[in-house]
Design a protein around this motif. Structure first.
Motif, PDB file in Angstrom:
ATOM      1  N   GLU A  55     -15.640  18.568  -9.550  1.00 14.25           N
ATOM      2  CA  GLU A  55     -16.008  19.729 -10.351  1.00 14.25           C
ATOM      3  C   GLU A  55     -16.328  19.383 -11.796  1.00 14.25           C
ATOM      4  O   GLU A  55     -16.643  20.273 -12.598  1.00 14.25           O
ATOM      5  CB  GLU A  55     -14.866  20.760 -10.315  1.00 14.25           C
ATOM      6  N   LEU A  56     -16.262  18.095 -12.141  1.00 12.81           N
ATOM      7  CA  LEU A  56     -16.404  17.701 -13.541  1.00 12.81           C
ATOM      8  C   LEU A  56     -17.774  18.054 -14.106  1.00 12.81           C
ATOM      9  O   LEU A  56     -17.884  18.636 -15.191  1.00 12.81           O
ATOM     10  CB  LEU A  56     -16.137  16.204 -13.696  1.00 12.81           C
ATOM     11  N   ASP A  57     -18.826  17.717 -13.393  1.00 12.23           N
ATOM     12  CA  ASP A  57     -20.168  17.978 -13.919  1.00 12.23           C
ATOM     13  C   ASP A  57     -20.417  19.468 -14.104  1.00 12.23           C
ATOM     14  O   ASP A  57     -21.025  19.887 -15.104  1.00 12.23           O
ATOM     15  CB  ASP A  57     -21.230  17.366 -13.006  1.00 12.23           C
ATOM     16  N   ALA A  58     -19.949  20.280 -13.167  1.00 15.07           N
ATOM     17  CA  ALA A  58     -20.135  21.722 -13.294  1.00 15.07           C
ATOM     18  C   ALA A  58     -19.358  22.266 -14.485  1.00 15.07           C
ATOM     19  O   ALA A  58     -19.838  23.154 -15.209  1.00 15.07           O
ATOM     20  CB  ALA A  58     -19.696  22.422 -12.009  1.00 15.07           C
ATOM     21  N   ALA A  59     -18.161  21.736 -14.724  1.00 12.27           N
ATOM     22  CA  ALA A  59     -17.359  22.186 -15.856  1.00 12.27           C
ATOM     23  C   ALA A  59     -18.020  21.813 -17.178  1.00 12.27           C
ATOM     24  O   ALA A  59     -18.019  22.607 -18.136  1.00 12.27           O
ATOM     25  CB  ALA A  59     -15.960  21.595 -15.772  1.00 12.27           C
ATOM     26  N   VAL A  60     -18.587  20.616 -17.244  1.00 11.45           N
ATOM     27  CA  VAL A  60     -19.302  20.198 -18.452  1.00 11.45           C
ATOM     28  C   VAL A  60     -20.544  21.065 -18.654  1.00 11.45           C
ATOM     29  O   VAL A  60     -20.852  21.489 -19.775  1.00 11.45           O
ATOM     30  CB  VAL A  60     -19.670  18.702 -18.367  1.00 11.45           C
ATOM     31  N   GLU A  61     -21.255  21.351 -17.578  1.00  6.74           N
ATOM     32  CA  GLU A  61     -22.463  22.176 -17.674  1.00  6.74           C
ATOM     33  C   GLU A  61     -22.138  23.570 -18.217  1.00  6.74           C
ATOM     34  O   GLU A  61     -22.932  24.148 -18.983  1.00  6.74           O
ATOM     35  CB  GLU A  61     -23.127  22.270 -16.305  1.00  6.74           C
ATOM     36  N   ARG A  62     -20.988  24.091 -17.864  1.00 10.80           N
ATOM     37  CA  ARG A  62     -20.608  25.409 -18.383  1.00 10.80           C
ATOM     38  C   ARG A  62     -20.405  25.383 -19.897  1.00 10.80           C
ATOM     39  O   ARG A  62     -20.576  26.410 -20.565  1.00 10.80           O
ATOM     40  CB  ARG A  62     -19.340  25.908 -17.683  1.00 10.80           C
ATOM     41  N   GLU A  63     -20.046  24.234 -20.422  1.00 12.06           N
ATOM     42  CA  GLU A  63     -19.932  24.100 -21.876  1.00 12.06           C
ATOM     43  C   GLU A  63     -21.299  23.918 -22.529  1.00 12.06           C
ATOM     44  O   GLU A  63     -21.528  24.356 -23.656  1.00 12.06           O
ATOM     45  CB  GLU A  63     -19.030  22.905 -22.232  1.00 12.06           C
ATOM     46  N   VAL A  64     -22.215  23.270 -21.825  1.00 12.47           N
ATOM     47  CA  VAL A  64     -23.538  22.972 -22.370  1.00 12.47           C
ATOM     48  C   VAL A  64     -24.398  24.223 -22.485  1.00 12.47           C
ATOM     49  O   VAL A  64     -25.037  24.477 -23.520  1.00 12.47           O
ATOM     50  CB  VAL A  64     -24.256  21.925 -21.480  1.00 12.47           C
ATOM     51  N   VAL A  65     -24.439  25.013 -21.426  1.00  6.39           N
ATOM     52  CA  VAL A  65     -25.427  26.089 -21.297  1.00  6.39           C
ATOM     53  C   VAL A  65     -25.418  27.078 -22.463  1.00  6.39           C
ATOM     54  O   VAL A  65     -26.488  27.461 -22.966  1.00  6.39           O
ATOM     55  CB  VAL A  65     -25.255  26.807 -19.938  1.00  6.39           C
ATOM     56  N   PRO A  66     -24.269  27.559 -22.950  1.00  5.80           N
ATOM     57  CA  PRO A  66     -24.324  28.541 -24.041  1.00  5.80           C
ATOM     58  C   PRO A  66     -25.078  28.054 -25.273  1.00  5.80           C
ATOM     59  O   PRO A  66     -25.740  28.850 -25.953  1.00  5.80           O
ATOM     60  CB  PRO A  66     -22.849  28.805 -24.342  1.00  5.80           C
ATOM     61  N   TYR A  67     -24.988  26.764 -25.569  1.00  2.00           N
ATOM     62  CA  TYR A  67     -25.658  26.239 -26.760  1.00  2.00           C
ATOM     63  C   TYR A  67     -27.181  26.321 -26.662  1.00  2.00           C
ATOM     64  O   TYR A  67     -27.865  26.345 -27.692  1.00  2.00           O
ATOM     65  CB  TYR A  67     -25.240  24.793 -27.010  1.00  2.00           C
ATOM     66  N   LEU A  68     -27.701  26.358 -25.459  1.00  2.00           N
ATOM     67  CA  LEU A  68     -29.157  26.385 -25.289  1.00  2.00           C
ATOM     68  C   LEU A  68     -29.751  27.737 -25.663  1.00  2.00           C
ATOM     69  O   LEU A  68     -30.968  27.868 -25.768  1.00  2.00           O
ATOM     70  CB  LEU A  68     -29.513  25.999 -23.850  1.00  2.00           C
ATOM     71  N   SER A  69     -28.885  28.725 -25.899  1.00  2.00           N
ATOM     72  CA  SER A  69     -29.334  30.036 -26.360  1.00  2.00           C
ATOM     73  C   SER A  69     -29.037  30.256 -27.842  1.00  2.00           C
ATOM     74  O   SER A  69     -29.301  31.335 -28.371  1.00  2.00           O
ATOM     75  CB  SER A  69     -28.648  31.146 -25.544  1.00  2.00           C
ATOM     76  N   CYS A  70     -28.479  29.239 -28.496  1.00  2.00           N
ATOM     77  CA  CYS A  70     -28.100  29.365 -29.902  1.00  2.00           C
ATOM     78  C   CYS A  70     -29.129  28.699 -30.811  1.00  2.00           C
ATOM     79  O   CYS A  70     -29.800  27.738 -30.406  1.00  2.00           O
ATOM     80  CB  CYS A  70     -26.738  28.715 -30.146  1.00  2.00           C
ATOM     81  N   ALA A  71     -29.230  29.176 -32.039  1.00  2.00           N
ATOM     82  CA  ALA A  71     -30.109  28.546 -33.027  1.00  2.00           C
ATOM     83  C   ALA A  71     -29.519  27.199 -33.426  1.00  2.00           C
ATOM     84  O   ALA A  71     -28.374  27.156 -33.901  1.00  2.00           O
ATOM     85  CB  ALA A  71     -30.239  29.447 -34.250  1.00  2.00           C
ATOM     86  N   PRO A  72     -30.248  26.103 -33.243  1.00  2.00           N
ATOM     87  CA  PRO A  72     -29.682  24.781 -33.526  1.00  2.00           C
ATOM     88  C   PRO A  72     -29.180  24.619 -34.953  1.00  2.00           C
ATOM     89  O   PRO A  72     -28.123  24.013 -35.185  1.00  2.00           O
ATOM     90  CB  PRO A  72     -30.845  23.826 -33.227  1.00  2.00           C
ATOM     91  N   GLY A  73     -29.934  25.149 -35.921  1.00  2.00           N
ATOM     92  CA  GLY A  73     -29.494  25.041 -37.304  1.00  2.00           C
ATOM     93  C   GLY A  73     -28.211  25.805 -37.564  1.00  2.00           C
ATOM     94  O   GLY A  73     -27.338  25.351 -38.321  1.00  2.00           O
ATOM     95  N   ALA A  74     -28.081  26.967 -36.935  1.00  5.32           N
ATOM     96  CA  ALA A  74     -26.858  27.756 -37.090  1.00  5.32           C
ATOM     97  C   ALA A  74     -25.673  27.042 -36.451  1.00  5.32           C
ATOM     98  O   ALA A  74     -24.559  27.073 -36.992  1.00  5.32           O
ATOM     99  CB  ALA A  74     -27.042  29.138 -36.470  1.00  5.32           C
TER     100      ALA A  74
END
Length: 260
Positions: free
Chosen positions: A188-207
């Motif tokens: 389940e490690l990759d899926a758990a890491v992906e859950r942390e990654v995904v929210p950032y892809l909707s955030c403004a990088p500079g913010a």
């Protein structure tokens, strides 16, 4: 480009930074420290990179300091040892200040400096079978250069449970100590890491970068003075009879004279 690490970036801008010395359990050599320092500058300056995942190849995430580097330090003068400690301090500092989310993917054990690597991640997820530990005091030295980062992560009270005893502890205790956010089965490690990654892809990088900097500015002080203090503390320990005995005993494969 790099000798001891690899970087793979997907179409979303998620870069996977892999410690790639599996035959040495990803122990940190001077070359790895230099590679990681350069990689942090590369990734931090790449506008296409949105998130960085830090992981290791093979069985271990990071077994701490490379044994050859440790042996060499035993024969160095104090100024040279301080310069060597500075390499580790610099690497940890640039990873800690990386203006991108840094997510730890701990697929195996993290010892000594490897715990420091986990501590500079914004969030770390590990397999539930891993072991962690601050093993330095068994050798007569101290977890100095990683200290500011693990104390910032754990807090003094939690740190004092494990910072001095060199005992190994499991993933569940690592979560309780706040070194890991979660421990999951390997499958389940990759899926758990992906859950942390995904929210950032909707955030403004500079913010995201500005929010991370603010968090660091408001958190425990880790500046040049603090880093210099840790380097001096470690250098002083290297000069002691205990360090000579501990390092010698380790390489002689015998118990140090304080073991009961």
């Amino acid at each position: 480009m790099y000798e001891t690490i690899t970087i793979d970036t997907d179409a979303r801008g998620v870069a996977t930074l892999t410690l790639n010395r599996p035959d040495k359990h990803n122990a940190m050599s001077p070359q790895m420290m230099a590679d990681l320092t350069a990689a942090a500058a590369q990734l931090g300056g790449d506008d296409a990179v949105r998130v960085v995942v830090l992981t290791g190849a093979g069985k271990s995430f990071c077994a701490g300091a490379d044994l050859g580097w440790m042996r060499a330090q035993a024969d160095m003068d104090s100024a040279t040892r301080a310069a060597e400690a500075g390499k580790l301090a610099t690497m940890l500092g640039v990873l800690n200040a990386l203006p991108k989310p840094l997510i730890g993917r701990l697929q195996g054990n993290a010892l000594g400096g490897g715990v420091g690597m986990a501590a500079v991640c914004d969030v770390a997820i590990g397999v539930d079978t891993l072991k962690m530990g601050f093993t330095e005091t068994r050798l007569g030295i101290i977890p100095a250069t990683i200290g500011p980062y693990v104390l910032a992560r754990m807090g003094e009270g939690r740190a004092r449970r494990v910072f001095m005893s060199a005992r190994l502890f499991g993933a569940a205790e690592a979560v309780d100590l706040d070194l890991l956010a979660r421990a999951v089965p390997a499958a389940e490690l990759d899926a758990a890491v992906e859950r942390e990654v995904v929210p950032y892809l909707s955030c403004a990088p500079g913010a995201v970068a500005a929010a991370k900097k603010l968090a660091r500015d408001l958190g425990p002080r880790i500046n040049d003075e603090v880093v210099a203090h840790t380097i001096a503390a470690l250098s002083a320990r290297w000069e002691t009879e205990e360090a000579a005995e501990g390092i010698g005993a380790f390489f002689d494969k015998r118990a140090a004279n304080w073991v009961r």
